[in-house]
Motif scaffolding. Structure first.
Motif, short mmCIF file in Angstrom:
data_model
loop_
_atom_site.label_atom_id
_atom_site.label_comp_id
_atom_site.label_asym_id
_atom_site.label_seq_id
_atom_site.Cartn_x
_atom_site.Cartn_y
_atom_site.Cartn_z
N ASP A 17 0.88 -1.05 0.13
CA ASP A 17 -0.11 0.05 -0.01
C ASP A 17 0.82 1.25 -0.13
OD1 ASP A 17 -3.06 0.93 1.56
OD2 ASP A 17 -1.92 2.04 0.33
N LYS A 18 1.17 1.70 -1.11
CA LYS A 18 2.01 3.07 -1.19
C LYS A 18 1.36 4.21 -0.73
CE LYS A 18 5.11 0.81 -3.70
NZ LYS A 18 4.56 -0.49 -3.95
N ASP A 19 0.01 4.29 -0.77
CA ASP A 19 -0.54 5.52 -0.16
C ASP A 19 -0.43 5.71 1.12
OD1 ASP A 19 -1.55 5.96 -2.97
OD2 ASP A 19 -3.83 4.93 -2.34
N VAL A 20 -0.51 4.80 1.95
CA VAL A 20 0.07 4.65 3.49
C VAL A 20 1.38 5.19 3.48
CG1 VAL A 20 0.08 3.76 5.53
CG2 VAL A 20 -1.80 3.19 3.95
N ILE A 21 2.27 4.65 2.74
CA ILE A 21 3.69 5.16 2.87
C ILE A 21 3.87 6.60 2.45
CG2 ILE A 21 6.01 4.69 2.17
CD1 ILE A 21 5.01 2.31 3.72
N ASP A 22 3.20 6.93 1.49
CA ASP A 22 3.29 8.35 1.02
C ASP A 22 2.78 9.25 1.78
OD1 ASP A 22 4.41 7.55 -1.41
OD2 ASP A 22 2.64 7.56 -2.71
N ALA A 23 1.64 8.82 2.55
CA ALA A 23 1.20 9.74 3.67
C ALA A 23 1.93 9.72 4.85
CB ALA A 23 -0.07 9.11 4.29
N ALA A 24 2.74 8.81 5.44
CA ALA A 24 3.61 8.79 6.21
C ALA A 24 4.96 9.72 5.97
CB ALA A 24 4.15 7.50 6.51
N VAL A 25 5.28 9.83 4.62
CA VAL A 25 6.39 10.77 4.09
C VAL A 25 6.16 11.85 4.44
CG1 VAL A 25 7.63 11.67 2.13
CG2 VAL A 25 7.46 9.27 2.47
N ALA A 26 4.88 12.25 4.15
CA ALA A 26 4.49 14.03 4.43
C ALA A 26 4.62 14.08 5.87
CB ALA A 26 3.04 14.05 3.71
N VAL A 27 4.24 13.33 6.62
CA VAL A 27 4.41 13.54 8.11
C VAL A 27 5.60 13.52 8.66
CG1 VAL A 27 3.63 12.60 10.52
CG2 VAL A 27 2.05 12.30 8.48
N PHE A 28 6.40 12.75 8.18
CA PHE A 28 7.78 12.70 8.63
C PHE A 28 8.78 13.76 7.82
CE2 PHE A 28 7.44 7.92 9.31
CZ PHE A 28 7.88 8.14 10.65
N SER A 29 8.30 14.33 6.95
CA SER A 29 9.02 15.46 6.26
C SER A 29 8.64 16.72 6.89
CB SER A 29 8.73 15.42 4.57
OG SER A 29 7.44 15.60 4.23
N THR A 30 7.37 16.75 7.58
CA THR A 30 7.04 17.88 8.18
C THR A 30 7.74 17.96 9.57
OG1 THR A 30 4.85 17.91 6.80
CG2 THR A 30 5.06 19.20 8.82
N HIS A 31 7.47 16.89 10.22
CA HIS A 31 7.82 17.11 11.65
C HIS A 31 9.27 16.52 11.90
CE1 HIS A 31 3.80 18.38 12.56
NE2 HIS A 31 3.38 17.33 11.77
N GLY A 32 9.70 15.61 11.09
CA GLY A 32 10.99 15.04 11.36
C GLY A 32 10.55 13.70 12.30
N TYR A 33 11.74 12.97 12.43
CA TYR A 33 11.27 11.64 13.14
C TYR A 33 11.01 11.92 14.55
CZ TYR A 33 12.00 7.07 15.43
OH TYR A 33 11.78 5.75 15.97
N ALA A 34 11.99 12.55 15.25
CA ALA A 34 11.65 13.08 16.63
C ALA A 34 10.32 13.51 16.95
CB ALA A 34 12.77 13.67 17.47
N GLY A 35 9.99 14.40 16.03
CA GLY A 35 8.76 15.42 16.23
C GLY A 35 7.57 14.77 15.90
N THR A 36 7.53 13.47 15.23
CA THR A 36 6.45 12.93 15.02
C THR A 36 5.72 12.18 15.74
OG1 THR A 36 6.92 13.09 12.54
CG2 THR A 36 5.68 11.28 13.05
N SER A 37 4.64 12.16 16.39
CA SER A 37 3.93 11.40 17.19
C SER A 37 2.95 10.14 16.61
CB SER A 37 2.94 12.22 18.18
OG SER A 37 1.97 12.53 17.50
N ALA A 38 2.85 9.13 17.13
CA ALA A 38 1.79 8.22 16.92
C ALA A 38 0.49 8.90 16.51
CB ALA A 38 1.55 7.19 17.80
N GLN A 39 0.01 9.84 17.02
CA GLN A 39 -1.11 10.28 16.56
C GLN A 39 -1.03 11.05 15.37
OE1 GLN A 39 -4.09 9.90 18.22
NE2 GLN A 39 -5.02 10.73 16.41
N ASP A 40 0.20 11.75 15.13
CA ASP A 40 0.51 12.29 13.93
C ASP A 40 0.25 11.34 12.78
OD1 ASP A 40 0.96 15.04 15.06
OD2 ASP A 40 2.97 14.33 15.34
N LEU A 41 0.89 10.15 13.01
CA LEU A 41 0.88 9.37 11.94
C LEU A 41 -0.65 8.55 11.63
CD1 LEU A 41 4.22 7.35 13.04
CD2 LEU A 41 3.87 8.75 10.82
N CYS A 42 -1.25 8.57 12.61
CA CYS A 42 -2.74 8.03 12.41
C CYS A 42 -3.57 9.43 11.52
CB CYS A 42 -3.31 7.74 13.97
SG CYS A 42 -2.63 6.38 14.85
#
Length: 200
Positions: A17-42
């Protein structure tokens, strides 16, 4: 949703499922690894917390999958530019302008994650460092071929080896990508491009 889990540690594999991965990319590229919470990913992926961890196992595993996906997307675009026919300097110029356009028009995308992963996690995470090293080496190898072609046909100078010129170009290219995160004026960034190419 069908999701393939990694079957061995260290090197992540691509999920179906590339759509889920691409959505996660957008989250991580905005907040970085440390700044991304589980809720952000949800919120970003549309998955509940249970589904997210059942599918990917951990935030770290999802990060690695997102980074691998980013490498694939970014490398494909860069190689398409560098391996086309035409003058070498035009290809290098096109690559630099492509980088500016990507950074100014899509702040939350694959290229941003590749860059931020090196800055934030590259010295802390062995798997991330290895993925970035493989990506960097592949780009370097392609650039060496391009610079060798330019030297052989007389378009580029022979004042340095193709490897040295490729590495110097990469330093300028990545520097430009970092600069574009702080400067939104395209004319300024295009002036940097001129400076990078003028002495080739």
């Amino acid at each position: 949703m069908s999701v393939e889990k990694p079957t061995y540690p260290g090197r992540p594999r691509t999920f179906e499922d590339k759509d889920v991965i691409d959505a996660a990319v957008a989250v991580f590229s905005t907040h970085g690894y440390a700044g991304t919470s589980a809720q952000d990913l949800c919120n970003g992926t549309g998955l509940g917390r249970g589904s997210l961890y059942n599918a990917f196992g951990s935030k770290q595993a999802l990060y690695e999958q997102a980074l691998l996906r980013s490498h694939e997307q970014t490398m494909s675009a860069q190689l398409a530019i560098l391996t086309q026919s035409g003058p070498v300097k035009e290809r290098l110029h096109t690559l630099l302008l492509w980088g500016i356009t990507e950074d100014l028009s899509q702040p939350e995308q694959h290229d941003a994650m590749v860059l931020f992963s090196a800055l934030e996690q590259g010295s802390k995470d062995g798997t991330v460092a290895n993925l970035n090293r493989e990506y960097r080496q592949r780009l370097e190898q392609t650039l060496v071929l391009v610079f060798s072609e330019g030297q052989q046909n007389g378009e580029l100078s022979n004042k340095a080896s193709a490897l040295e010129m490729a590495r110097g170009f990469m330093a300028g290219y990545y520097g430009l990508r970092v600069l574009s995160k702080n400067i939104s004026d395209r004319k300024t960034l295009e002036d940097v491009v001129v400076g990078l190419l003028i002495n080739l």
